[in-house]
Design an enzyme around this catalytic site. Structure first.
Site, PDB file in Angstrom:
ATOM      1  N   ASP A   8      54.918  52.224  25.042  1.00  0.00           N
ATOM      2  CA  ASP A   8      54.986  51.747  23.657  1.00  0.00           C
ATOM      3  C   ASP A   8      56.248  52.039  23.236  1.00  0.00           C
ATOM      4  OD1 ASP A   8      53.710  51.486  20.860  1.00  0.00           O
ATOM      5  OD2 ASP A   8      54.863  53.469  20.493  1.00  0.00           O
ATOM      6  N   GLU A  61      56.274  47.202  26.151  1.00  0.00           N
ATOM      7  CA  GLU A  61      56.068  46.756  24.889  1.00  0.00           C
ATOM      8  C   GLU A  61      57.822  46.749  24.518  1.00  0.00           C
ATOM      9  OE1 GLU A  61      55.034  47.163  19.927  1.00  0.00           O
ATOM     10  OE2 GLU A  61      55.691  49.006  21.356  1.00  0.00           O
TER      11      GLU A  61
END
Length: 637
Positions: A316, A369
């Site tokens: 993330d 990401e």
């Protein structure tokens, strides 16, 4: 009254050397709480890193939470490790560490390496083990085939707490085991190759969706025990489904019981607020330049791959790690030693993380990401890249959604938005994501982003998904989007499964099922997903009609496909399309088919090519293009 804590240690001098060098990647075997037998007595060994403490003890129900009863022993070396064996306590004991800092500050901390925490809002750690009799040997032996970059990779992203709830008590979560019974057959029916769980590591604040992690080594007890989660993963594996976990090494919350100010100093977080505090999330950033912190994080990544048989990690907020000036104004950040805005310590950490993952678990995948144009995110470290297996294609996602939001009459003025991604599509190993971030905070559901009346909204969504599945790259779709949920995602309740009583929503679901099946059965859609030779424009410049025509190519030319997308609600009769080779062509998919709640305007008969030069090709076919629809054609003879 102070009771003796046996000076037992699980650390060798070499373990300590590796830890201090940042190269110990299995710290979970050393730190934390471990039930063992020592000198013929069963008890629990505790170890915690608190180099700036003057006193550390274990408190719990077993000593009435008395801070002075069970003091841990500080190792004789400079490691900062406090450890010891407490007899006659074992699995199920609830505990915390009491830490008195060098400056006299008194702290009560949960165990950073605890394998289970109390149910929030309680915050103590629990002594457990992760022993499990795995029965997924067949999957583990062959998962390299499922995770290969030249194989289909279609991901169903989901939030465990809101995918489905107990129908008799909607406020109750389904357990890991209850989820297994429902989720495995559903993923098999829908045809996704992998599921991606939003963070399941323990997080006291449920509305963070799991992204504000306190217990990095603990599976959330909201849904059951560690073994219950292992059962869920095992059942998915038995069903031929890979499991990806969201992993969050970018930040952590400032909860008093957790990592922040752990021993009275900035132990895990960077002391410089310009590097150690995240202005967007009001959270704290790991000190990637500290060897022990790097070892903590890399060990955590390997822990989930090792103990839980996880098949991949989606990392993330990588962009927030890469740049010193991320979400910071002028004067709020300090340049690196070369005068740039790159966070060199974080870059070095990410490279080491990927090298560690792929050296220990070469049949898994790491996925970034990352939303910027940082070069080489999914290129090997030895070639100067960060070493990820894949990277989310955020630019494609934004451009595609913005294009489809436009009324079809205006799309000819935005044609470059839908074609631009192919300029850079092969600079990284891209995954195409329609994730949870696109259906929250007033952005509307995927369905409600689409313009027009009800029929056009559903047709547009079927068309968008068709574009996604035929565009180069792997795929990710967030739960609820696969059947066209009308409302935004609400983490406080179950998905709106009831809409599947309506043919329009069934049509979206059937479209995604069929596209997944097509994706897995047509080599041209996956064999060269990251290779420019796997894609060729046939007509990418027809802005006036808002029509795209392109070929997807596999290793064998017999597998080649021709994709035609009509971005307007106008039926195009007698539309000629140049084809790569002469022969008999058949429409193998049409998003306007009646079973998808379309109008049923399809090319039902095989089409013989004609020697008519079109689109710069010697041969062409004459077809009908339905409104707001995609057609996929394959040469059958």
């Amino acid at each position: 009254m102070l009771q003796r804590v046996e000076p037992y240690s699980r650390f060798t001098d070499f373990d300590v050397h590796l830890f201090q060098s940042g190269k110990h990647y299995k710290l979970y075997e050393k730190f934390g709480s471990h039930v063992i037998e020592y000198k013929g007595v069963v008890g629990t060994y505790f170890a915690v890193w608190a180099p700036n403490a003057q006193y550390v003890s274990v408190t719990g129900n077993f000593n009435y939470w008395d801070r002075g009863t069970h003091k841990l022993n500080a190792r004789w070396d400079s490691s900062g490790i406090w450890e010891g064996f407490i007899p006659h306590i074992g699995v199920g004991e609830v505990y915390k560490y009491f830490i008195k800092s060098a400056g006299g500050q008194e702290l009560e901390k949960s165990d950073p390496f605890a394998l289970r925490w109390e149910l929030p809002p309680s915050t103590a750690s629990i002594v457990v083990d992760t022993y499990y009799e795995w029965t997924d040997k067949e999957w583990m032996a062959t998962r390299y085939e499922h995770n290969a970059l030249d194989k289909p990779y279609s991901v169903y992203e989901m939030h465990l707490g809101s995918w489905a709830r107990n129908p008799e008590s909607p406020d109750e979560f389904l357990t890991y085991r209850e989820l297994a019974a429902k989720l495995v057959p559903y993923i098999q029916e829908m045809g996704f190759t992998h599921v991606e769980f939003m963070p399941i590591m323990e997080h006291p604040y449920y509305p963070s969706w799991g992204y504000q992690i306190s217990g990095f080594y603990a599976a959330s007890c909201r849904y059951g025990s560690p073994q219950d989660l292992m059962f869920l993963i095992e059942e998915l594996h038995k069903g031929g489904i890979g499991v990806i976990l969201d992993w969050v090494p970018s930040h952590f919350p400032g909860d008093a019981h957790a990592l922040y100010n752990f021993d009275g100093t900035h132990l895990y977080e960077h002391a410089d607020v310009r590097k150690g505090f995240h202005p967007d999330w009001k959270s704290y950033i790991f000190n990637y330049g500290r060897n022990e912190v790097r070892a903590f994080l890399i060990s955590n990544a390997l822990f989930w791959l090792d103990r839980y048989h996880v098949d991949g990690l989606r990392v993330d907020a990588v962009a927030s790690m890469l740049y010193l000036d991320y979400s910071r104004k002028h004067g709020e950040w300090e340049a690196n030693i070369f005068g740039g805005n790159e966070n060199l310590e974080a870059i070095s950490f990410l490279k080491e993380f990927n090298e560690a993952v792929y050296s220990h678990f070469p049949d898994t995948q790491t996925i970034a990401e990352e939303s910027t144009s940082f070069s080489g995110v999914s290129r090997p470290v030895y070639l100067g890249g960060l070493g990820f297996g894949m990277k989310w294609m955020m630019g494609w996602m934004h451009d595609s959604i913005n294009y489809f939001k436009e009324d079809p009459i205006n799309r000819k003025y935005h044609h470059n938005e839908i074609t631009f991604s192919l300029i850079y599509a092969f600079t990284e190993n891209f995954m195409l994501p329609f994730s949870h971030d696109e259906v929250v905070y007033g952005k509307g559901s995927m369905l409600r982003k689409m313009p027009g009346d009800e029929w056009q909204q559903f047709a547009n969504l079927r068309l968008l998904y068709s574009f996604m599945f035929t565009h180069p790259g792997t795929k990710l779709l967030f739960m609820g989007a696969e059947f066209g949920q009308g409302d935004e995602w609400n983490f406080q309740q179950s998905l709106q499964w009831y809409v599947l009583q309506y043919p329009s929503h069934i049509g979206i679901k059937e479209t995604v099922k069929t596209l997944n099946k097509l994706y897995k059965s047509q080599p041209a859609l996956y064999e060269k997903g990251f290779d420019s030779t796997g894609f060729e424009w046939i007509d990418g410049g027809n802005a006036n009609d808002s029509i795209l025509v392109y070929a997807r190519k596999g290793l064998n030319s017999d597998d080649d496909l021709v994709v035609v997308l009509n971005m307007t609600p106008v039926v195009r009769y007698d539309f000629r399309v140049g084809v790569p080779e002469a022969g008999e062509w058949k429409e193998i998919f049409n998003s306007d088919a009646e079973e998808f709640w379309g109008t049923g305007i399809i090319n039902s008969s095989s089409i013989n090519s004609e020697k008519v030069n079109w689109h710069g090709r010697e041969n062409s076919i004459n077809i009908t293009i339905p409104p707001l629809a995609a057609g996929i054609f394959k040469r059958v003879k």
